[in-house]
Structures are given as structure tokens and as C-alpha cells.
Design an enzyme around this catalytic site. Structure first.
Site, PDB file in Angstrom:
ATOM      1  CB  CYS A 143      42.601  42.252  36.329  1.00 13.50           C
ATOM      2  SG  CYS A 143      43.085  43.795  35.521  1.00 13.50           S
ATOM      3  CB  CYS A 180      38.742  49.729  36.142  1.00 15.41           C
ATOM      4  SG  CYS A 180      38.467  48.344  37.267  1.00 15.41           S
ATOM      5  N   GLY A 181      38.319  47.243  33.715  1.00 14.93           N
ATOM      6  CA  GLY A 181      37.330  46.391  33.071  1.00 14.93           C
ATOM      7  C   GLY A 181      36.244  45.927  34.015  1.00 14.93           C
ATOM      8  CG  ASN A 236      43.840  48.885  33.675  1.00 19.35           C
ATOM      9  OD1 ASN A 236      42.901  48.162  33.964  1.00 19.35           O
ATOM     10  ND2 ASN A 236      44.747  49.206  34.565  1.00 19.35           N
ATOM     11  CD  GLU A 288      42.109  49.014  38.701  1.00 16.62           C
ATOM     12  OE1 GLU A 288      42.341  47.876  39.170  1.00 16.62           O
ATOM     13  OE2 GLU A 288      42.315  49.321  37.515  1.00 16.62           O
ATOM     14  CG  ASN A 344      40.796  46.888  31.002  1.00 18.62           C
ATOM     15  OD1 ASN A 344      40.005  46.606  30.110  1.00 18.62           O
ATOM     16  ND2 ASN A 344      40.701  48.004  31.713  1.00 18.62           N
TER      17      ASN A 344
END
Length: 306
Positions: A90, A229-230, A20, A220, A92
Site C-alpha cells: 500500500c 491510491c499510491g 486515503n 480498491e 499511501n
């Protein structure tokens, strides 16, 4: 006739968390005026540097938006999606930003507080290796499941029920039998009812591989399909746990994304996200006016760091 002065150079770094990827723009004194058009051009995969988003690193005391958080964190993550919109959180991205701040000597390894639009988050950049290249962790807070019931996600000709999970940003999590059923995800899935997500939504398609082991694909909000996607990984775990009211207050989960593996540790007071984060290049660029066309971002120098 005197030539116009050249635009000033802006330092940048490029990196990723489980693929990412982001462009980091250090702006400690809050002097950079970053427009939506700047973000779009920088993130363009052909005419820009290419990224899922921009991370502007600014000291809280130097940014009016972040100044109220200056007592809890020195640095603010001004996160912008690839379409130029501002993002609240976010997972990541914040892990990568912490890695950059440590690698660049702005912060010491170990625990680090970073401010976001979703509040202050606590990150840990390890010290166990000489170059600090171990995984980076962040406390993501408690997920919220605000409803409503009856959310449905449609991709292609298939539809699935979904769960609304808030991780500081909105998610619709759908459990599917096969990740391929989500199709190519070149366009955003349709999520209904529309009033549940007035500002858009990130959509996760999730399969259960085993006890506490998930795999997912993500579209996303403001970006498109990303390699990981964290917040989405955390949302998937929260949705899985919501299916079983007997889920213990603690537990370790593995989430596989196309770009890598993320680990989620559930604590009574929230979720901890851990995964790879690496700065891969640094350089300088000029931000040209928008009328200069799609190739407005000129890289003056780039140095690989990995």
C-alpha cells in the site's frame, strides 16, 4: 462473584495519505492477535473508527511472517484491507506508517527501510521542518505488465480496454474520457477475463490532463472507492508509459486523485511516490469479542494531533 478483568487497552493512531485513511495499531513485540472481524469492525465508518485499512506496525524479528526480512528492515507493515483480507503493498499506507514511526520516536527522520509482503521498501521522511511535516516519499520498485491482452473493465453500462499492472498488488488501468463515466463505484467494476485476477483487482479509471499529468478514480480491492491510491497512481503512470514505447527512462509525473495530488518520479530502477501523509489523532481502544455486535470497538480516549 469476581468481575471479569477488563480487556487490555490497545494504542492506536489515525492518519491519512492524500485522504486515503488508515488506523495504525502499534504492536512492536507482536503480541496483538488481529482477526479479520477486528479489522472489519475497526474500519466501519459508523460503528468503528472508520478507515480504508489497518496498518499493524510490528518489528520484523517479532513476527514469523516478517522474520526473514529482519536483516533488511526493523519494522514490518502488516497491511489489512477494510474487508479483513491481508494486502501485500500500500503506497499511501507505507508513507503514513513511516510518518507515524518517526513522529512516535521509533525511528529517526530521513531514510527508513520498511518490510511489506511485497518485499522491503525504502521510505524517506524529511527533516526540513521542525515537526517533520513535509511530504513523504517511498521507492515503489519496478512495475510489471504481465498481461494478458484483452482485459476489459465494465462499470455501469460502459466498458473500456484495460492494462494489467503489478505494483506488488494487481491493478487494471482503464483510460476514460471523463472520470464521471465510471459511475458511483459503490459496487466493484467487472474485470474480464476473470482468470487474469484470481485474487481480485484494484481498478483505476484514468484521464490524461496534459503531458505527464493524470487524474484518476480508484476502486480498491477489499475496500471500495478510495480518495487516493499510491500503488494505483504508479500503475496509472506505468500504463501511460506503456502506450508510448519511446518514453524516456526518467521522468516526473503528477497524478490528481479526489483526496489530493501525488507525484511519481520514474527512475531507471523503479518508481518513487511522493505525497502528503499526516497522523491526525491518537488514542486507545479495546478489541471486544465479535459476539458483542457491530459496535465492538470502544474508543477509551482520543486525542487530536492536527
Amino acid at each position: 462473584m469476581t468481575a471479569a478483568p477488563a480487556p487490555p487497552l490497545q494504542h492506536f493512531a489515525k492518519g491519512h495519505g492524500a485522504e486515503n485513511d488508515f488506523v495504525i495499531l502499534p504492536d512492536p513485540d507482536g503480541r496483538l492477535e488481529l482477526s479479520a472481524d477486528d479489522v472489519i469492525r475497526l474500519c466501519h465508518r459508523r460503528s468503528g473508527l472508520g478507515a480504508d485499512g489497518i496498518l499493524r506496525a510490528v518489528r520484523c524479528a517479532a513476527d514469523p511472517e516478517a522474520a526473514p526480512m529482519a536483516d533488511s528492515a526493523e519494522w514490518f507493515m502488516d497491511y489489512r484491507n477494510a474487508d479483513g483480507t491481508r494486502g501485500a503493498m500500500c503506497g499511501n499506507g507505507i508513507r503514513l506508517l513511516a510518518r507515524y514511526l518517526v513522529d512516535a520516536g521509533h525511528c529517526a527522520p530521513g531514510p527508513l527501510a520498511l518490510a511489506t509482503r511485497a518485499g522491503t521498501r525504502h521510505v524517506h521522511v524529511p527533516t526540513r521542518s521542525p515537526d517533520f511535516r513535509g511530504p513523504v516519499s517511498v521507492m515503489m520498485g519496478r512495475p510489471a505488465l504481465p498481461g494478458p491482452d484483452g482485459i476489459e473493465v465494465t462499470a455501469g453500462r460502459r466498458s473500456w480496454p484495460a492494462v494489467h499492472v503489478d505494483m506488488g498488488n494487481p491493478h487494471a488501468v482503464a483510460f476514460v474520457d471523463d472520470l464521471a463515466h465510471a459511475g458511483d463505484l459503490r459496487t466493484a467494476p467487472t474485470v474480464t477475463p476473470a482468470h487474469a485476477y484470481p485474487h481480485g483487482v484494484t481498478t483505476e479509471f484514468v484521464t490524461v490532463l496534459g503531458p505527464r499529468h493524470l487524474a484518476l478514480r480508484v476502486h480498491e480491492r477489499g475496500v471500495g472507492e478510495t480518495r487516493a491510491c499510491g500503488t494505483g497512481a504508479c500503475a496509472a503512470v506505468a500504463a501511460l508509459r506503456a502506450r508510448d514505447p519511446r518514453s524516456p527512462s526518467r521522468g516526473d509525473y503528477t497524478v490528481d486523485a479526489p483526496g489530493g495530488r501525488l507525484h511519481i518520479r520514474v527512475h531507471p530502477d523503479g518508481m518513487e511516490l511522493t505525497g502528503p501523509a499526516a497522523v491526525i489523532a491518537q488514542g486507545a481502544l479495546t478489541l471486544r469479542p465479535a459476539h458483542d455486535g457491530p459496535a465492538a470497538d470502544h474508543v477509551e480516549h482520543q486525542k487530536a494531533t492536527a
